[in-house]
Write a protein that holds these residues in place. Structure first.
Motif, PDB file in Angstrom:
ATOM      1  N   ASN A  62     -25.489  -2.250  48.798  1.00  0.00           N
ATOM      2  CA  ASN A  62     -24.215  -2.315  49.504  1.00  0.00           C
ATOM      3  C   ASN A  62     -23.566  -0.922  49.536  1.00  0.00           C
ATOM      4  O   ASN A  62     -23.163  -0.402  48.505  1.00  0.00           O
ATOM      5  CB  ASN A  62     -23.297  -3.309  48.796  1.00  0.00           C
ATOM      6  N   PRO A  63     -23.448  -0.313  50.733  1.00  0.00           N
ATOM      7  CA  PRO A  63     -22.923   1.053  50.840  1.00  0.00           C
ATOM      8  C   PRO A  63     -21.481   1.195  50.375  1.00  0.00           C
ATOM      9  O   PRO A  63     -20.987   2.313  50.246  1.00  0.00           O
ATOM     10  CB  PRO A  63     -23.029   1.358  52.345  1.00  0.00           C
ATOM     11  N   ILE A 120     -29.032  11.310  49.659  1.00  0.00           N
ATOM     12  CA  ILE A 120     -28.859  10.274  48.617  1.00  0.00           C
ATOM     13  C   ILE A 120     -28.563   8.908  49.253  1.00  0.00           C
ATOM     14  O   ILE A 120     -29.251   7.922  48.947  1.00  0.00           O
ATOM     15  CB  ILE A 120     -27.766  10.678  47.597  1.00  0.00           C
ATOM     16  N   PRO A 121     -27.590   8.830  50.176  1.00  0.00           N
ATOM     17  CA  PRO A 121     -27.362   7.515  50.815  1.00  0.00           C
ATOM     18  C   PRO A 121     -28.590   7.029  51.581  1.00  0.00           C
ATOM     19  O   PRO A 121     -28.887   5.824  51.572  1.00  0.00           O
ATOM     20  CB  PRO A 121     -26.210   7.782  51.788  1.00  0.00           C
ATOM     21  N   VAL A 122     -29.300   7.961  52.231  1.00  0.00           N
ATOM     22  CA  VAL A 122     -30.510   7.562  52.961  1.00  0.00           C
ATOM     23  C   VAL A 122     -31.494   6.909  52.007  1.00  0.00           C
ATOM     24  O   VAL A 122     -32.073   5.848  52.292  1.00  0.00           O
ATOM     25  CB  VAL A 122     -31.157   8.789  53.649  1.00  0.00           C
ATOM     26  N   GLY A 123     -31.647   7.505  50.840  1.00  0.00           N
ATOM     27  CA  GLY A 123     -32.550   6.964  49.832  1.00  0.00           C
ATOM     28  C   GLY A 123     -32.063   5.631  49.300  1.00  0.00           C
ATOM     29  O   GLY A 123     -32.819   4.666  49.175  1.00  0.00           O
ATOM     30  N   ILE A 168     -18.056   5.803  45.003  1.00  0.00           N
ATOM     31  CA  ILE A 168     -18.104   5.854  43.538  1.00  0.00           C
ATOM     32  C   ILE A 168     -19.247   6.767  43.102  1.00  0.00           C
ATOM     33  O   ILE A 168     -19.099   7.611  42.212  1.00  0.00           O
ATOM     34  CB  ILE A 168     -18.294   4.442  42.941  1.00  0.00           C
ATOM     35  N   ILE A 169     -20.396   6.605  43.773  1.00  0.00           N
ATOM     36  CA  ILE A 169     -21.544   7.446  43.426  1.00  0.00           C
ATOM     37  C   ILE A 169     -21.214   8.914  43.690  1.00  0.00           C
ATOM     38  O   ILE A 169     -21.439   9.780  42.835  1.00  0.00           O
ATOM     39  CB  ILE A 169     -22.777   7.011  44.240  1.00  0.00           C
ATOM     40  N   PHE A 170     -20.631   9.190  44.873  1.00  0.00           N
ATOM     41  CA  PHE A 170     -20.265  10.572  45.208  1.00  0.00           C
ATOM     42  C   PHE A 170     -19.304  11.146  44.181  1.00  0.00           C
ATOM     43  O   PHE A 170     -19.471  12.257  43.687  1.00  0.00           O
ATOM     44  CB  PHE A 170     -19.610  10.623  46.596  1.00  0.00           C
TER      45      PHE A 170
END
Ligand SMILES: Nc1ncnc2c1ncn2[C@@H]1O[C@H](COP(=O)(O)OP(=O)(O)OP(=O)(O)O)[C@@H](O)[C@H]1O
Ligand SMILES: [Mg+2]
Lengths: 333, 263
Positions: A284-285, A273-276, A290-292
């Motif tokens: 902005n990572p 997911i972060p890779v995408g 929050i997404i996790f």
């Protein structure tokens, strides 16, 4: 006729395994190779977390055991000059031994206290690595960790070679987990989680079985740690924190702890997911936690069996409607 | 020498003496009934013998060897296997898996055997699988062997609890109200099966049961408890005529638990 052509889980596995083996030949992309290497390590760790969970225990110290393996192998290689492949296994044994000692003390207590004890243990290990700087290098860690020793003239050090070591470790850990799952070992582990008193009344030594699960999980965590050390050429206490241990828990829960495939699915989804997301311009990572967190809440609320549980439910629903349709056709004919 | 001997066995729960200086001897090969009104301490006796509770005082010996202070699994591995009065199954597992856990002490399959899954292990697993089917057939559950336990009818659930215990091949089998909630024919069939198996294998059995017909018909000898004390002991015929026993039961209002041909 149709049945024979249907994909079985074993076939899917085989295809994934072959793809993993061929991947470096198909794509030279170093970023993806490194990501999959990291992914393989995460799956090994999360599978261990799940194995412990199979006996009804939550270990929030798997990153620390990875660290035990990493420091053990690194110190033996760099201070004593031992062969890195021997140290690779010794790292596993050191982590398993540590788990055995810790387990015999802490697995006597009830589940929730074990989780808390492991949580504290992760901090304890971090403090040891930070404070005992003459041996472990303190907060600065250990640098210049060499690549693994060559075997039969084959040199290890390239991204591709680490990739293959990681995939090999992943295959062996997965094979072990599958054997456990399909043998009496897994039967007894899950009997403890389901009803420990009943298991004990049939002769199951609860402490020993839980310790066993803990030791096997930590053996692989230790080996993964040794690999990680070679891969990064650098380790420090921040590589094996409580937060990392919590991540393995998160991967496991999201993938689903019921199934032996849960950890692989959970890790793959959560690492890709972060890779995408990073493909998105101006991304902005910082918002990643929050997404996790959001995904975790959604999974826990709507599919307590994790993503694998959700998938299995969909498949069984599909089969049901299919067989109903079949019955109707049968009745009509 | 009796197979199991409890001497001056006591246990307190707070102020309550659930067992009060109890002496019980179980002879090799017999079916001993343990009866008494609700709260008499029958289940507590099984719990103490099986290591689930530690006695406050007293001795328990198996073949003359002390077993007080051992863990449940250690006592089980000495051949003392018990069933539970309530919730006695792995509900979310299949019938076969339940029985398979019962084989834990007998399987003979070690850790590395399981991991390697070599031909020897596969043979052993095959034997266990057949044995598990055999046991489920004994209780007429062969067709249900892959069913999830929670979906079984109540009678079969009670039977499965006993089937698991039998799978462990006990020397001393302690059954806590195995036929609760079964109808008369089920009870009769079930008790006959248990008696046939235990007599054939020479398994010593302790049976706790409120169903007087079951107790009187199937036990060689009976011990009666009340308030944690033994108030009578003897053959079923003797117990049925014992005044203290009748009084103990009549003191209780629940008719269903009256001794006698009714119920
Ligand atoms: N763990 C416990 N803690 C406190 N009190 C207990 C405990 N277990 C049993 N008791 C008490 O001990 C007494 C004996 O209980 P026990 O379960 O042995 O009775 P029983 O003879 O099996 O009765 P029943 O026929 O209803 O099953 C009861 O008064 C019960 O409330
Ligand atoms: Mg009782």
């Amino acid at each position: 006729m149709l049945k024979n052509r249907r994909l079985t889980p074993n076939m899917v596995l085989l295809v994934i395994a072959i793809l993993l083996i061929l991947f470096p030949m198909l794509s030279g992309n170093k970023y993806y190779l490194r990501t999959i290497t990291t992914l393989a390590i995460a799956i090994v760790l999360t599978s261990g977390f799940r194995l412990i969970a199979l006996t009804g225990q939550l270990s929030i110290a798997q990153a620390a055991f990875m660290g035990v393996g990493a420091y053990c192998s690194t110190l033996l290689i760099m201070n004593l000059g031992w062969n890195s492949w021997i140290c690779f296994f010794l790292a596993g044994f050191a982590a398993a031994l540590t788990a055995g000692i810790v387990g015999f003390i802490t697995l006597r207590i009830k589940e929730i206290y074990f989780a808390i004890a492991t949580l504290a243990l992760n901090e304890l290990f971090r403090l040891i690595w930070v404070e005992w700087d003459t041996l472990f290098g303190g907060p600065a860690g250990i640098v210049n960790i060499p690549s693994p020793d060559p075997i039969l003239g084959i040199h290890f050090g390239s991204v591709v070679s680490f990739y293959y070591i990681a995939v090999l470790l992943l295959f062996s850990a997965t094979a072990m987990m599958l054997r456990i799952e399909r043998s009496r070992i897994g039967l007894i582990f899950s009997s403890i989680r389901e009803f420990d008193t009943l298991a004990a009344s049939l002769g199951v030594n609860l402490i020993w079985e839980k310790v066993k699960a803990f030791m096997i999980a930590c053996f692989f965590a230790g080996m993964a740690g040794a690999l990680y050390a070679h891969l990064q050429h650098f380790i420090s206490p921040v590589d094996f924190t409580l937060m990392d241990s919590v991540m393995f828990l998160l991967y496991g829960v999201i993938g689903g702890l019921e199934s032996v495939w849960g950890p692989a699915v959970g890790c793959t989804v959560m690492i890709f997911i972060p890779v995408g997301l990073r493909l998105i311009p101006n991304y902005n990572p910082v918002i990643e936690p929050i997404i996790f967190g959001g995904i975790l809440i959604l999974v826990m609320r709507f599919c307590p069996g994790g993503l694998v549980g959700l998938f299995q439910k969909l498949v069984s629903d599909l089969k049901k409607t299919e067989s109903q349709k079949g019955e109707q056709e049968h009745a009509a004919a | 020498m009796p197979l199991l001997e409890a001497e001056h066995l006591s246990i307190r729960f707070g102020g309550l003496k659930a067992l009060d200086k109890l002496d019980i001897q179980i002879e090799e090969g017999e079916i001993l009934g343990l009866i008494g009104p609700n709260g008499a301490g029958k289940s507590t006796f099984i719990n103490v013998v099986s290591g689930f509770h530690k006695p406050s005082s007293g001795r328990i010996t198996l073949n003359g060897e002390n077993i007080v202070g051992l863990r449940m699994d250690q006592i089980a591995s000495k051949g003392i296997i018990r069933t539970f009065q309530v919730s006695n199954l792995f509900m979310s597992s299949s019938v076969l898996r339940n029985i398979q856990v019962g084989f834990h002490l007998q399987s003979g399959i070690g850790f590395w055997g399981s991991i390697l899954g070599n031909s020897k292990t596969r043979r052993q697993e095959q034997v266990l699988h057949e044995k598990a089917l055999e046991i489920s057939n004994l209780f007429n559950m062969g067709h249900l062997s892959n069913e999830m336990t929670a979906n079984l009818p109540h009678g079969h659930q009670r039977e499965l609890g006993v089937a698991m215990a039998l799978a462990a091949e006990p020397k001393l089998l302690m059954l806590d109200e195995p036929v609760t909630g079964m109808i008369a024919e089920e009870t009769l069939r079930f008790m006959n099966t248990i008696r046939a198996i235990t007599k054939k294998k020479g398994t010593t059995t302790l049976l706790i049961e409120h169903d007087m017909k079951a107790v009187m018909g199937f036990c060689d000898r009976i011990v009666v408890l009340n308030f944690g004390k033994k108030i009578a002991e003897g053959t079923p015929e003797k117990i049925q005529k014992n005044q203290d026993v009748i009084k103990a039961y009549l003191g209780e209002k629940k008719d269903a638990q009256n001794p006698g041909p009714a119920s």
